[in-house]
Design a protein around this motif. Sequence first.
Motif, PDB file in Angstrom:
ATOM      1  N   SER A  40       0.843  -1.186   0.000  1.00  0.00           N
ATOM      2  CA  SER A  40       0.000   0.000   0.000  1.00  0.00           C
ATOM      3  C   SER A  40       0.882   1.241   0.000  1.00  0.00           C
ATOM      4  O   SER A  40       2.098   1.172   0.221  1.00  0.00           O
ATOM      5  N   ALA A  41       0.260   2.395  -0.246  1.00  0.00           N
ATOM      6  CA  ALA A  41       1.009   3.660  -0.200  1.00  0.00           C
ATOM      7  C   ALA A  41       1.580   3.876   1.198  1.00  0.00           C
ATOM      8  O   ALA A  41       2.684   4.408   1.357  1.00  0.00           O
ATOM      9  N   GLU A  42       0.837   3.417   2.215  1.00  0.00           N
ATOM     10  CA  GLU A  42       1.304   3.538   3.594  1.00  0.00           C
ATOM     11  C   GLU A  42       2.546   2.675   3.826  1.00  0.00           C
ATOM     12  O   GLU A  42       3.462   3.062   4.550  1.00  0.00           O
ATOM     13  N   ASP A  43       2.560   1.493   3.208  1.00  0.00           N
ATOM     14  CA  ASP A  43       3.727   0.611   3.331  1.00  0.00           C
ATOM     15  C   ASP A  43       4.965   1.276   2.745  1.00  0.00           C
ATOM     16  O   ASP A  43       6.051   1.222   3.331  1.00  0.00           O
ATOM     17  N   ILE A  44       4.811   1.898   1.581  1.00  0.00           N
ATOM     18  CA  ILE A  44       5.936   2.555   0.922  1.00  0.00           C
ATOM     19  C   ILE A  44       6.466   3.698   1.792  1.00  0.00           C
ATOM     20  O   ILE A  44       7.678   3.857   1.956  1.00  0.00           O
ATOM     21  N   SER A  45       5.562   4.478   2.356  1.00  0.00           N
ATOM     22  CA  SER A  45       5.975   5.577   3.237  1.00  0.00           C
ATOM     23  C   SER A  45       6.700   5.047   4.466  1.00  0.00           C
ATOM     24  O   SER A  45       7.710   5.611   4.909  1.00  0.00           O
ATOM     25  N   PHE A  46       6.176   3.952   5.000  1.00  0.00           N
ATOM     26  CA  PHE A  46       6.783   3.314   6.169  1.00  0.00           C
ATOM     27  C   PHE A  46       8.211   2.871   5.848  1.00  0.00           C
ATOM     28  O   PHE A  46       9.152   3.136   6.609  1.00  0.00           O
ATOM     29  N   LEU A  47       8.388   2.218   4.704  1.00  0.00           N
ATOM     30  CA  LEU A  47       9.703   1.724   4.304  1.00  0.00           C
ATOM     31  C   LEU A  47      10.663   2.867   4.012  1.00  0.00           C
ATOM     32  O   LEU A  47      11.868   2.766   4.282  1.00  0.00           O
ATOM     33  N   ASP A  48      10.147   3.974   3.465  1.00  0.00           N
ATOM     34  CA  ASP A  48      10.980   5.157   3.251  1.00  0.00           C
ATOM     35  C   ASP A  48      11.533   5.664   4.583  1.00  0.00           C
ATOM     36  O   ASP A  48      12.708   6.046   4.673  1.00  0.00           O
ATOM     37  N   GLU A  49      10.692   5.683   5.607  1.00  0.00           N
ATOM     38  CA  GLU A  49      11.117   6.184   6.915  1.00  0.00           C
ATOM     39  C   GLU A  49      12.092   5.222   7.585  1.00  0.00           C
ATOM     40  O   GLU A  49      13.037   5.662   8.262  1.00  0.00           O
ATOM     41  N   GLY A  62      19.602  11.382   1.695  1.00  0.00           N
ATOM     42  CA  GLY A  62      19.316  10.198   2.487  1.00  0.00           C
ATOM     43  C   GLY A  62      18.518   9.187   1.681  1.00  0.00           C
ATOM     44  O   GLY A  62      18.217   9.396   0.503  1.00  0.00           O
ATOM     45  N   ALA A  63      18.167   8.086   2.341  1.00  0.00           N
ATOM     46  CA  ALA A  63      17.459   6.993   1.667  1.00  0.00           C
ATOM     47  C   ALA A  63      16.112   7.431   1.104  1.00  0.00           C
ATOM     48  O   ALA A  63      15.699   6.972   0.042  1.00  0.00           O
ATOM     49  N   LYS A  64      15.450   8.332   1.805  1.00  0.00           N
ATOM     50  CA  LYS A  64      14.137   8.779   1.335  1.00  0.00           C
ATOM     51  C   LYS A  64      14.260   9.576   0.041  1.00  0.00           C
ATOM     52  O   LYS A  64      13.390   9.505  -0.830  1.00  0.00           O
ATOM     53  N   ASP A  65      15.345  10.323  -0.094  1.00  0.00           N
ATOM     54  CA  ASP A  65      15.592  11.064  -1.332  1.00  0.00           C
ATOM     55  C   ASP A  65      15.747  10.103  -2.511  1.00  0.00           C
ATOM     56  O   ASP A  65      15.409  10.436  -3.645  1.00  0.00           O
ATOM     57  N   ALA A  66      16.264   8.907  -2.233  1.00  0.00           N
ATOM     58  CA  ALA A  66      16.476   7.904  -3.276  1.00  0.00           C
ATOM     59  C   ALA A  66      15.233   7.031  -3.491  1.00  0.00           C
ATOM     60  O   ALA A  66      15.269   6.099  -4.295  1.00  0.00           O
ATOM     61  N   GLN A  67      14.153   7.320  -2.761  1.00  0.00           N
ATOM     62  CA  GLN A  67      12.887   6.583  -2.888  1.00  0.00           C
ATOM     63  C   GLN A  67      13.098   5.073  -2.701  1.00  0.00           C
ATOM     64  O   GLN A  67      12.661   4.254  -3.497  1.00  0.00           O
ATOM     65  N   VAL A  68      13.761   4.733  -1.589  1.00  0.00           N
ATOM     66  CA  VAL A  68      14.064   3.326  -1.354  1.00  0.00           C
ATOM     67  C   VAL A  68      12.814   2.488  -1.113  1.00  0.00           C
ATOM     68  O   VAL A  68      12.824   1.276  -1.348  1.00  0.00           O
ATOM     69  N   GLY A  69      11.739   3.110  -0.653  1.00  0.00           N
ATOM     70  CA  GLY A  69      10.496   2.359  -0.440  1.00  0.00           C
ATOM     71  C   GLY A  69       9.997   1.745  -1.732  1.00  0.00           C
ATOM     72  O   GLY A  69       9.622   0.562  -1.776  1.00  0.00           O
ATOM     73  N   SER A 179      20.728   4.052  -6.909  1.00  0.00           N
ATOM     74  CA  SER A 179      19.914   5.174  -7.382  1.00  0.00           C
ATOM     75  C   SER A 179      20.812   6.245  -7.981  1.00  0.00           C
ATOM     76  O   SER A 179      22.002   6.340  -7.676  1.00  0.00           O
ATOM     77  N   LYS A 180      20.241   7.072  -8.840  1.00  0.00           N
ATOM     78  CA  LYS A 180      20.996   8.167  -9.452  1.00  0.00           C
ATOM     79  C   LYS A 180      21.483   9.134  -8.397  1.00  0.00           C
ATOM     80  O   LYS A 180      22.647   9.569  -8.413  1.00  0.00           O
ATOM     81  N   ILE A 181      20.629   9.441  -7.442  1.00  0.00           N
ATOM     82  CA  ILE A 181      20.990  10.425  -6.428  1.00  0.00           C
ATOM     83  C   ILE A 181      22.068   9.886  -5.498  1.00  0.00           C
ATOM     84  O   ILE A 181      22.958  10.606  -5.061  1.00  0.00           O
ATOM     85  N   GLY A 182      22.004   8.577  -5.222  1.00  0.00           N
ATOM     86  CA  GLY A 182      23.019   7.975  -4.369  1.00  0.00           C
ATOM     87  C   GLY A 182      24.362   7.897  -5.055  1.00  0.00           C
ATOM     88  O   GLY A 182      25.414   8.091  -4.436  1.00  0.00           O
ATOM     89  N   ALA A 183      24.338   7.626  -6.348  1.00  0.00           N
ATOM     90  CA  ALA A 183      25.581   7.478  -7.100  1.00  0.00           C
ATOM     91  C   ALA A 183      26.227   8.813  -7.457  1.00  0.00           C
ATOM     92  O   ALA A 183      27.443   8.908  -7.564  1.00  0.00           O
ATOM     93  N   THR A 184      25.413   9.844  -7.635  1.00  0.00           N
ATOM     94  CA  THR A 184      25.964  11.124  -8.092  1.00  0.00           C
ATOM     95  C   THR A 184      26.142  12.159  -6.992  1.00  0.00           C
ATOM     96  O   THR A 184      26.948  13.074  -7.135  1.00  0.00           O
TER      97      THR A 184
END
Length: 213
Positions: A40-49, A62-69, A179-184
């Motif tokens: 769910s969208a809530e799961d993705i937000s949870f995993l981002d946090e 950070g991980a949230k910037d890279a959309q790790v969820g 992720s692009k943001i993590g690599a660059t």
Amino acid sequence: MDRRELLKLVTLATGGVLIGGQMFLSGCKNDPKLGGVDFSAEDISFLDEVGETILPKTKTPGAKDAQVGEFMKVMVNDCYDAEDQKTFHEGIKALNEACEKMHKTGFMEASPEQRQSLLISLDKEAKEYQKKKNDFDGEQKKKEKEEKEKGNKDFKKERMQSHYFTMFKQLTITGFFTSKIGATEALRYMPVPGKYDGAFPYKKGDKAWAATG
């Protein structure tokens, strides 16, 4: 960062090989018949946090910037088998329950300090569990070899599931550094192709090298 180098980093950080790593390396996807875990969208937000607590934003993203969820969702559905998918999905509930037990509040409502102390505890728990799993897997591999030598082709190794936090941590690291943001932005970036300069100046405090490709 080369994928195989990333797998070594994940193993070093978690004590176990990347779950679904072979699928990750080959770029294959699960059989559509297997189906995916319903996120769910809530799961993705949870995993981002959760990811952000593991790899927080400082002077670099950070991980949230890279959309790790979202990355976790894809990896679980494409590279995990059915049992690992089940363990991962149940882990979302288990982590939240662990937070409520430790801090009397859900993870999403917890303070940064509460989240950090919880994940430090879970990381210790997961690493101790992983040591037992590694021993168990080693014994099963040994037994499988013995049974094959006896001509027992029907022998099937028993399985010990991974700890859910190991899954979260592995996918956070993998998702961030691929992720692009993590690599660059989190690593020193040099585009590929490019020449190799073994004498390139390095100053203390510089970020590690990274390359996309």
